[in-house]
Enzyme design. Structure first.
Site, PDB file in Angstrom:
ATOM      1  N   HIS A   1     -21.642  22.202 -84.136  1.00 24.81           N
ATOM      2  CA  HIS A   1     -22.386  22.338 -85.387  1.00 24.81           C
ATOM      3  C   HIS A   1     -21.854  21.395 -86.451  1.00 24.81           C
ATOM      4  O   HIS A   1     -20.738  20.895 -86.354  1.00 24.81           O
ATOM      5  CB  HIS A   1     -22.384  23.779 -85.918  1.00 24.81           C
ATOM      6  CG  HIS A   1     -21.039  24.306 -86.308  1.00 24.81           C
ATOM      7  ND1 HIS A   1     -20.239  25.023 -85.456  1.00 24.81           N
ATOM      8  CD2 HIS A   1     -20.354  24.244 -87.483  1.00 24.81           C
ATOM      9  CE1 HIS A   1     -19.125  25.377 -86.071  1.00 24.81           C
ATOM     10  NE2 HIS A   1     -19.167  24.911 -87.312  1.00 24.81           N
TER      11      HIS A   1
ATOM     12  N   HIS B   1     -17.656  20.110 -92.702  1.00 22.44           N
ATOM     13  CA  HIS B   1     -16.934  19.757 -91.479  1.00 22.44           C
ATOM     14  C   HIS B   1     -17.879  19.604 -90.302  1.00 22.44           C
ATOM     15  O   HIS B   1     -19.046  19.971 -90.384  1.00 22.44           O
ATOM     16  CB  HIS B   1     -15.834  20.784 -91.150  1.00 22.44           C
ATOM     17  CG  HIS B   1     -16.323  22.135 -90.738  1.00 22.44           C
ATOM     18  ND1 HIS B   1     -16.508  23.170 -91.631  1.00 22.44           N
ATOM     19  CD2 HIS B   1     -16.674  22.635 -89.518  1.00 22.44           C
ATOM     20  CE1 HIS B   1     -16.940  24.237 -90.986  1.00 22.44           C
ATOM     21  NE2 HIS B   1     -17.058  23.939 -89.685  1.00 22.44           N
TER      22      HIS B   1
ATOM     23  N   GLU C   1     -13.392  20.739 -86.857  1.00 21.75           N
ATOM     24  CA  GLU C   1     -13.145  22.040 -86.254  1.00 21.75           C
ATOM     25  C   GLU C   1     -13.286  21.870 -84.747  1.00 21.75           C
ATOM     26  O   GLU C   1     -14.206  21.204 -84.272  1.00 21.75           O
ATOM     27  CB  GLU C   1     -14.161  23.067 -86.752  1.00 21.75           C
ATOM     28  CG  GLU C   1     -13.977  24.446 -86.132  1.00 21.75           C
ATOM     29  CD  GLU C   1     -15.023  25.462 -86.569  1.00 21.75           C
ATOM     30  OE1 GLU C   1     -14.826  26.648 -86.315  1.00 21.75           O
ATOM     31  OE2 GLU C   1     -16.040  25.070 -87.186  1.00 21.75           O
TER      32      GLU C   1
END
Length: 134
Positions: free
Chosen positions: A7, A79, A130
């Site tokens: 994502h 992010h 991440e």
């Protein structure tokens, strides 16, 4: 080491308005808000055919998103999340290469119920990364 893009996270100043914009204006499949107290955020996932968009909104005064929104009052990309098969092996390799893992260095459980780690943006061209174990 990294797999598919899981994502892209966007910090937003108004979660309800942002979710409505994706659902209405863009006709996207928008999930329900979910609080993630361990990460200090409320998230809404936008499901796309090839990945997801994660809308981030501060949960509480100590949320790490508060500082981001102070610097970027209109919101913005926060992010990118990549999938890894083994988060501990990925962490160890990254540390050997000199990358900084944020926090204690131990994975936390993320919004998908899977272990996640964050990597310092200064080590990755200014982008907070991440990693999520799949």
């Amino acid at each position: 080491m990294i797999g598919r893009l899981n994502h892209v996270a966007i910090a937003v100043p108004d979660l309800e308005a942002a979710a409505a914009q994706y659902a209405g204006t863009l006709g996207a499949d928008v999930g329900a808000p979910q609080d993630e107290p361990d990460h200090g955020v409320t998230v809404v996932f936008i499901n796309l055919p090839n990945t997801k968009i994660e809308l981030l909104y501060p949960l509480g005064e100590d949320s790490p998103i508060n500082g981001f929104l102070e610097k970027n009052p209109s919101g913005g990309i926060h992010h990118m999340c990549y999938e890894v098969d083994d988060i501990l092996a990925a962490r160890d390799k990254l540390k050997e290469e000199g990358a900084r893992v944020l926090g204690s260095g131990e994975p936390k459980i993320g919004a998908h119920g899977k272990p996640v780690l964050f990597l310092h943006p200064k080590d990755f061209n200014g982008c907070l990364i991440e990693l999520e174990q799949v």
